[in-house]
Design an enzyme around this catalytic site. Structure first.
Site, PDB file in Angstrom:
ATOM      1  N   ILE A  22     -43.945  61.033 -66.459  1.00 24.02           N
ATOM      2  CA  ILE A  22     -43.345  59.984 -65.624  1.00 24.02           C
ATOM      3  C   ILE A  22     -44.324  58.832 -65.415  1.00 24.02           C
ATOM      4  O   ILE A  22     -43.951  57.655 -65.509  1.00 24.02           O
ATOM      5  CB  ILE A  22     -42.908  60.597 -64.269  1.00 24.02           C
ATOM      6  CG1 ILE A  22     -41.742  61.570 -64.487  1.00 24.02           C
ATOM      7  CG2 ILE A  22     -42.532  59.508 -63.271  1.00 24.02           C
ATOM      8  CD1 ILE A  22     -41.429  62.470 -63.295  1.00 24.02           C
ATOM      9  N   ASN A  93     -48.575  59.252 -58.138  1.00 23.16           N
ATOM     10  CA  ASN A  93     -47.626  60.104 -58.849  1.00 23.16           C
ATOM     11  C   ASN A  93     -48.198  61.397 -59.410  1.00 23.16           C
ATOM     12  O   ASN A  93     -47.441  62.303 -59.771  1.00 23.16           O
ATOM     13  CB  ASN A  93     -47.038  59.218 -59.979  1.00 23.16           C
ATOM     14  CG  ASN A  93     -46.343  59.987 -61.058  1.00 23.16           C
ATOM     15  OD1 ASN A  93     -45.225  60.438 -60.855  1.00 23.16           O
ATOM     16  ND2 ASN A  93     -46.991  60.162 -62.201  1.00 23.16           N
ATOM     17  N   SER A 146     -40.182  64.872 -54.605  1.00 18.65           N
ATOM     18  CA  SER A 146     -39.299  65.636 -55.506  1.00 18.65           C
ATOM     19  C   SER A 146     -38.075  66.062 -54.723  1.00 18.65           C
ATOM     20  O   SER A 146     -38.146  66.260 -53.509  1.00 18.65           O
ATOM     21  CB  SER A 146     -40.026  66.891 -55.994  1.00 18.65           C
ATOM     22  OG  SER A 146     -39.125  67.754 -56.670  1.00 18.65           O
ATOM     23  N   TYR A 161     -45.089  74.385 -54.396  1.00 16.26           N
ATOM     24  CA  TYR A 161     -44.657  73.064 -54.857  1.00 16.26           C
ATOM     25  C   TYR A 161     -43.658  72.460 -53.867  1.00 16.26           C
ATOM     26  O   TYR A 161     -43.790  71.302 -53.452  1.00 16.26           O
ATOM     27  CB  TYR A 161     -44.023  73.207 -56.245  1.00 16.26           C
ATOM     28  CG  TYR A 161     -43.589  71.903 -56.876  1.00 16.26           C
ATOM     29  CD1 TYR A 161     -44.501  71.104 -57.563  1.00 16.26           C
ATOM     30  CD2 TYR A 161     -42.261  71.482 -56.817  1.00 16.26           C
ATOM     31  CE1 TYR A 161     -44.107  69.911 -58.157  1.00 16.26           C
ATOM     32  CE2 TYR A 161     -41.866  70.295 -57.412  1.00 16.26           C
ATOM     33  CZ  TYR A 161     -42.788  69.510 -58.077  1.00 16.26           C
ATOM     34  OH  TYR A 161     -42.393  68.335 -58.658  1.00 16.26           O
ATOM     35  N   LYS A 165     -44.173  69.007 -51.670  1.00 11.01           N
ATOM     36  CA  LYS A 165     -43.328  67.824 -51.855  1.00 11.01           C
ATOM     37  C   LYS A 165     -42.598  67.448 -50.569  1.00 11.01           C
ATOM     38  O   LYS A 165     -42.359  66.259 -50.305  1.00 11.01           O
ATOM     39  CB  LYS A 165     -42.344  68.059 -53.005  1.00 11.01           C
ATOM     40  CG  LYS A 165     -43.024  68.146 -54.376  1.00 11.01           C
ATOM     41  CD  LYS A 165     -43.758  66.861 -54.729  1.00 11.01           C
ATOM     42  CE  LYS A 165     -44.313  66.874 -56.146  1.00 11.01           C
ATOM     43  NZ  LYS A 165     -44.943  65.602 -56.527  1.00 11.01           N
ATOM     44  N   ILE A 194     -36.434  66.191 -64.636  1.00  9.17           N
ATOM     45  CA  ILE A 194     -36.748  65.105 -65.560  1.00  9.17           C
ATOM     46  C   ILE A 194     -37.484  65.706 -66.760  1.00  9.17           C
ATOM     47  O   ILE A 194     -38.419  66.507 -66.586  1.00  9.17           O
ATOM     48  CB  ILE A 194     -37.651  64.050 -64.870  1.00  9.17           C
ATOM     49  CG1 ILE A 194     -37.019  63.564 -63.545  1.00  9.17           C
ATOM     50  CG2 ILE A 194     -37.924  62.888 -65.810  1.00  9.17           C
ATOM     51  CD1 ILE A 194     -35.695  62.862 -63.650  1.00  9.17           C
ATOM     52  N   THR A 196     -40.087  66.006 -69.150  1.00 13.91           N
ATOM     53  CA  THR A 196     -41.482  65.576 -69.386  1.00 13.91           C
ATOM     54  C   THR A 196     -42.272  66.780 -69.881  1.00 13.91           C
ATOM     55  O   THR A 196     -41.735  67.886 -70.000  1.00 13.91           O
ATOM     56  CB  THR A 196     -42.160  65.090 -68.073  1.00 13.91           C
ATOM     57  OG1 THR A 196     -42.296  66.210 -67.191  1.00 13.91           O
ATOM     58  CG2 THR A 196     -41.393  63.987 -67.386  1.00 13.91           C
TER      59      THR A 196
HETATM   60  P1  NAD Z   1     -46.773  65.817 -66.200  1.00 15.25           P
HETATM   61  O1  NAD Z   1     -47.420  67.149 -66.088  1.00 15.25           O
HETATM   62  O2  NAD Z   1     -46.111  65.446 -67.462  1.00 15.25           O
HETATM   63  O3  NAD Z   1     -47.822  64.666 -65.819  1.00 15.25           O
HETATM   64  C1  NAD Z   1     -48.638  64.786 -64.673  1.00 15.25           C
HETATM   65  C2  NAD Z   1     -49.897  63.965 -64.865  1.00 15.25           C
HETATM   66  O4  NAD Z   1     -50.692  64.131 -63.677  1.00 15.25           O
HETATM   67  C3  NAD Z   1     -50.759  64.445 -66.047  1.00 15.25           C
HETATM   68  O5  NAD Z   1     -51.167  63.348 -66.825  1.00 15.25           O
HETATM   69  C4  NAD Z   1     -51.928  65.135 -65.379  1.00 15.25           C
HETATM   70  O6  NAD Z   1     -53.149  65.078 -66.119  1.00 15.25           O
HETATM   71  C5  NAD Z   1     -52.038  64.359 -64.071  1.00 15.25           C
HETATM   72  N1  NAD Z   1     -52.731  65.153 -63.056  1.00 15.25           N
HETATM   73  C6  NAD Z   1     -52.486  66.438 -62.696  1.00 15.25           C
HETATM   74  N2  NAD Z   1     -53.370  66.834 -61.778  1.00 15.25           N
HETATM   75  C7  NAD Z   1     -54.193  65.792 -61.542  1.00 15.25           C
HETATM   76  C8  NAD Z   1     -55.310  65.582 -60.699  1.00 15.25           C
HETATM   77  N3  NAD Z   1     -55.786  66.573 -59.923  1.00 15.25           N
HETATM   78  N4  NAD Z   1     -55.900  64.377 -60.693  1.00 15.25           N
HETATM   79  C9  NAD Z   1     -55.444  63.381 -61.492  1.00 15.25           C
HETATM   80  N5  NAD Z   1     -54.400  63.518 -62.328  1.00 15.25           N
HETATM   81  C10 NAD Z   1     -53.781  64.704 -62.346  1.00 15.25           C
HETATM   82  O7  NAD Z   1     -45.738  65.757 -64.988  1.00 15.25           O
HETATM   83  P2  NAD Z   1     -44.518  64.758 -64.690  1.00 15.25           P
HETATM   84  O8  NAD Z   1     -43.263  65.504 -64.950  1.00 15.25           O
HETATM   85  O9  NAD Z   1     -44.763  63.435 -65.316  1.00 15.25           O
HETATM   86  O10 NAD Z   1     -44.659  64.661 -63.119  1.00 15.25           O
HETATM   87  C11 NAD Z   1     -45.189  63.509 -62.471  1.00 15.25           C
HETATM   88  C12 NAD Z   1     -44.897  63.643 -60.991  1.00 15.25           C
HETATM   89  O11 NAD Z   1     -43.478  63.767 -60.808  1.00 15.25           O
HETATM   90  C13 NAD Z   1     -45.500  64.886 -60.340  1.00 15.25           C
HETATM   91  O12 NAD Z   1     -45.926  64.565 -59.031  1.00 15.25           O
HETATM   92  C14 NAD Z   1     -44.342  65.841 -60.296  1.00 15.25           C
HETATM   93  O13 NAD Z   1     -44.463  66.808 -59.283  1.00 15.25           O
HETATM   94  C15 NAD Z   1     -43.205  64.893 -60.010  1.00 15.25           C
HETATM   95  N6  NAD Z   1     -41.881  65.405 -60.353  1.00 15.25           N
HETATM   96  C16 NAD Z   1     -41.576  65.765 -61.624  1.00 15.25           C
HETATM   97  C17 NAD Z   1     -40.297  66.244 -61.902  1.00 15.25           C
HETATM   98  C18 NAD Z   1     -39.887  66.649 -63.290  1.00 15.25           C
HETATM   99  O14 NAD Z   1     -38.798  67.244 -63.422  1.00 15.25           O
HETATM  100  N7  NAD Z   1     -40.661  66.373 -64.316  1.00 15.25           N
HETATM  101  C19 NAD Z   1     -39.358  66.353 -60.871  1.00 15.25           C
HETATM  102  C20 NAD Z   1     -39.711  65.981 -59.582  1.00 15.25           C
HETATM  103  C21 NAD Z   1     -40.988  65.490 -59.327  1.00 15.25           C
END
Ligand code: NAD
Length: 254
Positions: A22, A93, A146, A161, A165, A194, A196
């Site tokens: 994201i 994020n 989330s 989690y 959130k 989403i 990813t």
């Molecule tokens: P992802 O795992 O693809 O990307 C997450 C990114 O965060 C990665 O690049 C990772 O290196 C970085 N990261 C993780 N821990 C870290 C830290 N301690 N310090 C710095 N960077 C760090 O995940 P995503 O799906 O892109 O999720 C992004 C955000 O969206 C997250 O907060 C996730 O909880 C939230 N989210 C995702 C979904 C989904 O369905 N994908 C749904 C709701 C919320």
């Protein structure tokens, strides 16, 4: 409303978790609206920064940082400002997920998830707001919460989690009120499922169960979140703070 109220031209934005998923897609979208972008991530985002710069003709930088460490966060915010100039926008994020039954969760498991997803969001927002205050500038923040902060979904077990959130949603409201007189707006988005890297590794039976529960019949894409982030960060939303936009293909509506 004039189209240019959504423009982010000339703004300097920080995106955490910008190396993939994201964060990466939204960083592209902010740049498409004219923002210069600093990608802050645990992993090296140099390549993504170069792609964004060459695609959208904006300035970019990549900073390696663990958002759970306030000292690293302060350095990253200072580094972003040193590269781009005074900062205006933050897409806060970075996050992780853990699927583990609550009875089996160790103190380390629970603490790790809350540390990244809630403490990390606070440390980054705080460092960014301190920078704005030092610069005497307004600014604004979008936190990634989330739908799991609002509802508890089966079949996956992810109490840490979900709790983290829910914390992000209330932290967003708290900071929005506390920083209103500083000219700092703080909002959240709450994505549903989403597609990813984060969701790409889940069990196939879970994926099918999720898709069966989403009224839209499919998972969303990161690009389908970008418009809400642009809106909240833009001058189209100057009276909006403490809000949480749920983007979930109607999952939480039914
Ligand atoms: P992802 O795992 O693809 O990307 C997450 C990114 O965060 C990665 O690049 C990772 O290196 C970085 N990261 C993780 N821990 C870290 C830290 N301690 N310090 C710095 N960077 C760090 O995940 P995503 O799906 O892109 O999720 C992004 C955000 O969206 C997250 O907060 C996730 O909880 C939230 N989210 C995702 C979904 C989904 O369905 N994908 C749904 C709701 C919320």
């Amino acid at each position: 409303m004039a189209q240019d109220r959504f423009s982010l031209a000339g703004k300097n934005a920080v995106v955490t978790g910008g190396a993939q998923g994201i964060g990466k897609v939204v960083a592209h979208a902010l740049a498409e609206q004219g923002a210069n972008v600093a990608l802050v991530d645990l992993n090296d985002a140099t390549q993504v920064a170069a792609e964004i710069a060459s695609t959208h003709g904006v300035r970019t930088t990549a900073l390696t940082c663990n958002v759970t460490d306030p000292a690293q966060v302060a350095d990253a915010i200072a580094g972003a400002a040193a590269e781009l100039g005074p900062l205006d926008l933050l897409f806060n994020n970075a996050g992780i997920v853990l699927h583990k039954p609550a009875l089996e969760c160790t103190p380390e498991d629970f603490t790790r998830v809350v540390d990244v997803n809630l403490n990390g969001i606070f440390f980054v927002a705080q460092a960014f707001a301190r920078h704005l205050v030092e610069q005497g500038r307004p600014g604004n923040i979008v936190n990634t919460a989330s739908m799991s902060g609002t509802i508890v979904n089966i079949p996956q077990k992810q109490a840490s989690y979900n709790a983290s959130k829910a914390g992000v949603e209330h932290l967003t409201k708290s900071l929005a009120v506390e920083w209103a007189d500083l000219g700092i707006r703080v909002n959240a988005i709450s994505p549903g499922y989403i597609a990813t890297e984060m969701t790409g590794t889940v069990r196939e039976d879970w994926r099918q169960a999720w898709e069966g529960m989403i009224p839209f019949g499919r998972m969303g894409t990161p690009d389908e979140l970008a418009g809400a982030v642009i809106y909240l960060l833009s001058d189209a939303a100057t009276y909006t703070s403490g809000a949480n936009i749920i983007i979930d293909g109607c999952f939480t509506v039914v």
